[in-house]
Design a protein around this motif. Structure first.
Motif, PDB file in Angstrom:
ATOM      1  N   LEU A  10      25.329  15.794 -33.241  1.00  0.00           N
ATOM      2  CA  LEU A  10      25.785  16.200 -32.064  1.00  0.00           C
ATOM      3  C   LEU A  10      24.937  15.800 -30.926  1.00  0.00           C
ATOM      4  O   LEU A  10      25.311  16.002 -29.715  1.00  0.00           O
ATOM      5  CB  LEU A  10      26.223  17.614 -32.123  1.00  0.00           C
ATOM      6  CG  LEU A  10      27.545  18.216 -32.916  1.00  0.00           C
ATOM      7  CD1 LEU A  10      27.380  19.693 -32.817  1.00  0.00           C
ATOM      8  CD2 LEU A  10      28.691  17.685 -32.156  1.00  0.00           C
ATOM      9  N   GLY A  11      23.662  15.046 -31.201  1.00  0.00           N
ATOM     10  CA  GLY A  11      22.934  14.530 -30.382  1.00  0.00           C
ATOM     11  C   GLY A  11      21.769  15.619 -29.968  1.00  0.00           C
ATOM     12  O   GLY A  11      21.075  15.217 -28.669  1.00  0.00           O
ATOM     13  N   HIS A  24      24.100  31.217 -34.083  1.00  0.00           N
ATOM     14  CA  HIS A  24      25.113  31.835 -33.208  1.00  0.00           C
ATOM     15  C   HIS A  24      26.379  30.857 -33.333  1.00  0.00           C
ATOM     16  O   HIS A  24      27.569  31.529 -33.586  1.00  0.00           O
ATOM     17  CB  HIS A  24      24.778  31.376 -31.670  1.00  0.00           C
ATOM     18  CG  HIS A  24      25.681  31.795 -30.697  1.00  0.00           C
ATOM     19  ND1 HIS A  24      25.706  33.079 -30.121  1.00  0.00           N
ATOM     20  CD2 HIS A  24      26.734  30.988 -30.014  1.00  0.00           C
ATOM     21  CE1 HIS A  24      26.879  33.160 -29.184  1.00  0.00           C
ATOM     22  NE2 HIS A  24      27.335  31.946 -29.231  1.00  0.00           N
ATOM     23  N   ALA A  25      26.041  29.827 -33.745  1.00  0.00           N
ATOM     24  CA  ALA A  25      27.552  28.741 -33.934  1.00  0.00           C
ATOM     25  C   ALA A  25      28.334  29.402 -35.128  1.00  0.00           C
ATOM     26  O   ALA A  25      29.389  29.484 -35.211  1.00  0.00           O
ATOM     27  CB  ALA A  25      26.973  27.561 -33.892  1.00  0.00           C
ATOM     28  N   ALA A  31      33.445  25.413 -33.345  1.00  0.00           N
ATOM     29  CA  ALA A  31      33.815  24.285 -33.838  1.00  0.00           C
ATOM     30  C   ALA A  31      34.429  23.331 -32.700  1.00  0.00           C
ATOM     31  O   ALA A  31      34.914  23.895 -31.758  1.00  0.00           O
ATOM     32  CB  ALA A  31      34.661  24.178 -34.978  1.00  0.00           C
ATOM     33  N   GLY A  32      34.552  22.015 -33.036  1.00  0.00           N
ATOM     34  CA  GLY A  32      35.383  21.189 -31.988  1.00  0.00           C
ATOM     35  C   GLY A  32      34.730  21.443 -30.481  1.00  0.00           C
ATOM     36  O   GLY A  32      33.611  21.525 -29.994  1.00  0.00           O
ATOM     37  N   GLU A  33      35.577  21.624 -29.622  1.00  0.00           N
ATOM     38  CA  GLU A  33      35.552  21.597 -28.056  1.00  0.00           C
ATOM     39  C   GLU A  33      34.428  22.908 -27.894  1.00  0.00           C
ATOM     40  O   GLU A  33      33.404  22.833 -27.112  1.00  0.00           O
ATOM     41  CB  GLU A  33      36.534  21.807 -27.296  1.00  0.00           C
ATOM     42  CG  GLU A  33      36.293  21.581 -25.913  1.00  0.00           C
ATOM     43  CD  GLU A  33      37.583  21.608 -24.997  1.00  0.00           C
ATOM     44  OE1 GLU A  33      37.493  21.864 -23.833  1.00  0.00           O
ATOM     45  OE2 GLU A  33      38.554  21.257 -25.551  1.00  0.00           O
ATOM     46  N   TYR A  38      29.117  24.901 -26.217  1.00  0.00           N
ATOM     47  CA  TYR A  38      27.865  25.631 -26.569  1.00  0.00           C
ATOM     48  C   TYR A  38      26.557  24.914 -26.575  1.00  0.00           C
ATOM     49  O   TYR A  38      25.361  25.380 -26.290  1.00  0.00           O
ATOM     50  CB  TYR A  38      28.022  26.320 -27.756  1.00  0.00           C
ATOM     51  CG  TYR A  38      26.638  27.289 -28.003  1.00  0.00           C
ATOM     52  CD1 TYR A  38      26.330  28.523 -27.233  1.00  0.00           C
ATOM     53  CD2 TYR A  38      26.046  27.067 -29.382  1.00  0.00           C
ATOM     54  CE1 TYR A  38      25.102  28.945 -27.729  1.00  0.00           C
ATOM     55  CE2 TYR A  38      25.136  27.623 -29.774  1.00  0.00           C
ATOM     56  CZ  TYR A  38      24.652  28.853 -28.997  1.00  0.00           C
ATOM     57  OH  TYR A  38      23.705  29.426 -29.345  1.00  0.00           O
ATOM     58  N   VAL A  39      26.573  23.752 -27.393  1.00  0.00           N
ATOM     59  CA  VAL A  39      25.303  22.978 -27.588  1.00  0.00           C
ATOM     60  C   VAL A  39      24.955  22.121 -26.349  1.00  0.00           C
ATOM     61  O   VAL A  39      23.716  21.493 -26.306  1.00  0.00           O
ATOM     62  CB  VAL A  39      25.441  22.363 -28.867  1.00  0.00           C
ATOM     63  CG1 VAL A  39      25.606  23.119 -29.908  1.00  0.00           C
ATOM     64  CG2 VAL A  39      26.250  21.091 -28.661  1.00  0.00           C
TER      65      VAL A  39
END
Length: 473
Positions: A10-11, A24-25, A31-33, A38-39
């Motif tokens: 995700l970078g 947390h996730a 997931a997704g958007e 969040y990140v």
């Protein structure tokens, strides 16, 4: 179940925040958007590489000897490397430039402008090293120097309690409110080091103003332990940002982003240290004037080792005198002070901002050789012989009564050549000068330091006949 590899995809760059993000996730099934949102705050900007080719810089220096040619070549090699740092937008070197560390380190006599970045390594530990001038009127220069010698303080450490100056409560509170300055040791130094001048090339100079004939006091010193602690803290924070933003950049050139919370706090801390340093000069000038029973007039000052701001561009002067009015918003005088060496007049200059000077002039005469190299060249003569030859006609004193030959005139570049190059490159205009009566410097205080005495004793024990064969000067 998300893993660290998913976050990297995700970078995000791996770091101490990864476990928190994953916990947390996964706990919220992001997931997704939702996960992207969040990140997003945890994504670090792309790494900033060094430039493949250095930016050009202005060389306001010309070699006048073979030794100086070597010096200029070293300075230019360092500047070329420095001009590859991604934050840098402009640079210049002054006629007094000399190397100050490994290749890539900003030289003494260097100016480097960066965008949105404060580089602690480019102002060094002697933050706000500066000069202040006060006109004392028609005073006897010898009496002024005598009084100043009894009043000032050179060398390590601070003043004993009975000789300390008052630290203004609002300045102490300003320091205590800044996380870069609020330490027990720092606040203690702010009190104890007030009214002290340190060592090295710092001085107290008494002379006669050419335009008026008045006796003038000039002091030269920086922020002492207060600034040294800030520098250390700044370098620590800058290193953290360097690892995150530009690992290719040398640690000496690490920076704090000016628009970060740390950048705002560090900039504020620099201004507080500047205020403390100005006071450090003022208490000495005021106390001396009071002792002499005179009113000091026509006082002005300027730093030559600091960071100056123009919008989002930060000008790092490592031994360069600021000319631009916006660099010194509290200045009531357009004149600036450039000392050369103890036997030469101090120059009073004015100047304009040009493409060549970036708004700066030289800060002194500079060196072509290191202190050790210079001392090695003097082999065969005693310190007393060198002193007598180089201080004829002036009252040159050392606070610790130990001659420091690395601060005598021959340790510095030719003063007349530096003056010629100031004119040649259009760096400033000399409008007045302070002709020397005499000066006071720390001297070789380390000669009598415990570690030096211990070393001499060890060397003496190896000589035939023991300590009786070991002679000191």
């Amino acid at each position: 179940m998300l893993t660290g590899n998913d976050l990297i995809a995700l970078g995000l760059r791996p770091g101490k925040h990864f476990p928190e993000i994953l916990a947390h996730a996964n706990a919220h099934g992001l997931a997704g958007e939702a996960l992207e949102t969040y990140v997003a705050p945890f994504r670090m900007p792309a790494l900033l590489p060094l430039r493949s080719e250095p930016l050009a810089f202005h060389e306001n220096i010309r070699a006048s000897s073979a030794v100086e040619q070597q010096n200029v070549e070293q300075v230019c090699r360092s500047m070329q490397q420095l001009m590859r740092v991604p934050t840098v937008v402009a640079g210049a070197v002054m006629p007094d430039a000399c190397p100050a560390g490994p290749v890539g380190t900003i030289p003494v006599g260097g100016v480097v402008a960066t965008r949105n970045a404060i580089h602690p390594g480019m102002h060094s530990a002697d933050i706000c090293c500066s000069v202040m001038l006060s006109n004392l009127g028609r005073q006897d220069p010898c009496a002024v120097l005598d009084a100043a010698q009894a009043l000032t303080h050179f060398g390590p450490g601070g003043r004993p309690p009975e000789r300390q100056f008052a630290l203004p409560p609002d300045l102490r509170a300003e320091m205590a409110a800044n996380p870069f300055l609020n330490s027990v040791r720092g606040l203690q130094m702010a009190q104890e080091h007030l009214g002290t001048q340190g060592d090295g090339n710092h001085f107290l100079y008494v002379g006669t103003q050419a335009s008026t004939g008045d006796t003038v006091l000039v002091t030269h010193h920086g922020s002492r332990g207060v600034g040294a602690l800030l520098y250390k803290a700044g370098m620590h924070v800058a290193e953290r940002f360097r690892q995150q933003l530009s690992p290719e950049t040398a640690p000496a050139n690490a920076w704090i982003p000016a628009d970060s919370p740390e950048g705002s706090q560090y900039w504020a801390a620099l201004q507080t240290v500047r205020r403390w340093t100005k006071l450090n000069h003022e208490v000495l000038h005021d106390a001396l004037a009071a002792q002499l029973g005179v009113v000091a007039s026509a006082r002005f000052w300027n730093e030559h080792n600091f960071v100056f701001r123009d919008g989002d561009v930060y000008y790092h002067a490592k031994g360069a005198t600021p000319l631009a009015a916006h660099f010194l918003p509290d200045a009531q005088d357009a004149r600036r002070i450039i000392p050369l060496n103890m036997a030469q007049p101090i120059l009073i200059v004015e100047g304009d901002v040009t493409a060549r000077n970036l708004g700066f002039a030289p800060h002194g005469a500079g060196r072509n050789l290191s202190r050790t190299q210079h001392k090695r060249q003097q082999a065969g003569q005693t310190d007393e012989e060198i002193y007598r030859q180089e201080t004829q006609g002036i009252d040159a004193r050392f606070f610790f009564n130990r001659i420091d030959v690395s601060e005598l005139p021959s340790a510095y570049k030719d003063a007349e050549e530096v003056k010629r190059q100031i004119t040649e490159f259009g760096l400033a205009r000399v409008v007045d000068e302070i002709r020397p009566y005499g000066c006071l410097m720390a001297g070789d205080w380390e000669h009598d330091a415990p570690w030096k005495a211990k070393r001499r004793a060890k060397l003496a024990a190896k000589e035939p006949g023991g300590e009786e064969q070991f002679v000191t000067t």
